[in-house]
Design an enzyme around this catalytic site. Structure first.
Site, PDB file in Angstrom:
ATOM      1  N   TYR A  97       0.824  -1.287   0.032  1.00 22.51           N
ATOM      2  CA  TYR A  97       0.151   0.195   0.183  1.00 22.51           C
ATOM      3  C   TYR A  97       0.947   1.101   0.047  1.00 22.51           C
ATOM      4  O   TYR A  97       0.672   2.020  -0.901  1.00 22.51           O
ATOM      5  CB  TYR A  97      -0.842  -0.207   1.430  1.00 22.51           C
ATOM      6  CG  TYR A  97      -1.861   1.201   1.197  1.00 22.51           C
ATOM      7  CD1 TYR A  97      -3.083   1.175   0.391  1.00 22.51           C
ATOM      8  CD2 TYR A  97      -1.805   2.381   2.087  1.00 22.51           C
ATOM      9  CE1 TYR A  97      -4.168   1.873   0.475  1.00 22.51           C
ATOM     10  CE2 TYR A  97      -2.460   3.373   2.166  1.00 22.51           C
ATOM     11  CZ  TYR A  97      -3.614   3.238   1.392  1.00 22.51           C
ATOM     12  OH  TYR A  97      -4.700   4.174   1.293  1.00 22.51           O
ATOM     13  N   ALA A 100       2.461   1.962  -3.521  1.00 23.58           N
ATOM     14  CA  ALA A 100       1.346   2.623  -4.348  1.00 23.58           C
ATOM     15  C   ALA A 100       1.244   4.064  -4.169  1.00 23.58           C
ATOM     16  O   ALA A 100       1.096   4.740  -5.169  1.00 23.58           O
ATOM     17  CB  ALA A 100       0.155   1.797  -4.301  1.00 23.58           C
TER      18      ALA A 100
END
Length: 206
Positions: A97, A100
């Site tokens: 996460y 990204a």
């Protein structure tokens, strides 16, 4: 005024069908948000999990931006990118996460510079938000973090205000701005503050 707000599934749908079925002409605001997330823990850092998060949280943003940019250029509009504190300050057990979201900061930071040197009057507002009180967000980190979730409506208001004023950055809660500054100035105290919100044993077992 024409505003397009896209969450993860909407972003993927429009990115796939935009050429044939959607005309972005006259667009004033493009707001890119996400609902793509992964549970915190060591099991969430696989290549497959990372690929899925990059598709939702980066590649769909890039594709939609490239389609909308000509219209935003004509209208001197605004591009509002909703990101996360984990896109500025890495923490434990959130590698896919965080990767990204860091990529979002790099892409749109570079795009802002390109538009500036080309005298293109399109504002890019990067929104750095913390954990929201939406059920999917809190469920994914249940038992892993002690951080208090922020009220969703207040975060949304901060995003709207930032886009309307063409601010370059939005931090909600406001203390995240200080935490981002500490990343470069005082890395050890910053790491200590982050560690206080983390249940290491629960995250490692996830």
């Amino acid at each position: 005024m024409k505003v397009l707000l896209l969450t993860a599934l909407g972003a993927l749908f429009f990115a796939y069908y935009w050429d044939d079925n959607f005309d972005p002409g006259g667009l004033d605001y493009l707001v890119l948000n996400h609902v793509g997330s992964a549970p915190a823990g060591t099991r969430a850092r696989s290549a497959q999990a990372t690929r899925g998060l990059l598709q939702v949280n980066l590649l769909s943003y890039v594709q939609l931006t490239s389609r909308a940019l000509p219209s935003l250029t004509d209208s001197k509009g605004s591009l509002v990118v909703v990101s996360s504190l984990l896109g500025r300050v890495p923490t434990s057990f959130s590698a896919p996460y965080s990767a990204a979201k860091f990529a979002l900061d790099g892409f749109f930071g570079s795009l802002r510079r390109e538009l500036n040197v080309q005298d293109v009057d399109v504002a890019i507002t990067m929104c750095v938000l913390g954990l929201g009180d939406r059920a999917p967000a809190t469920e994914g980190v249940r038992g892993v973090t002690r951080a208090k979730a922020a009220p969703g409506p207040r975060a949304a208001l901060a995003v709207i205000r930032g886009g309307a004023t063409r601010a370059s950055g939005v931090f909600y809660p406001w203390r995240f701005h200080l935490l981002c500054l500490l990343r470069g100035w005082l890395p050890r105290p910053r790491a200590w503050f982050i560690h206080q919100d983390l249940n290491v044993s629960a995250a490692a077992a996830a």
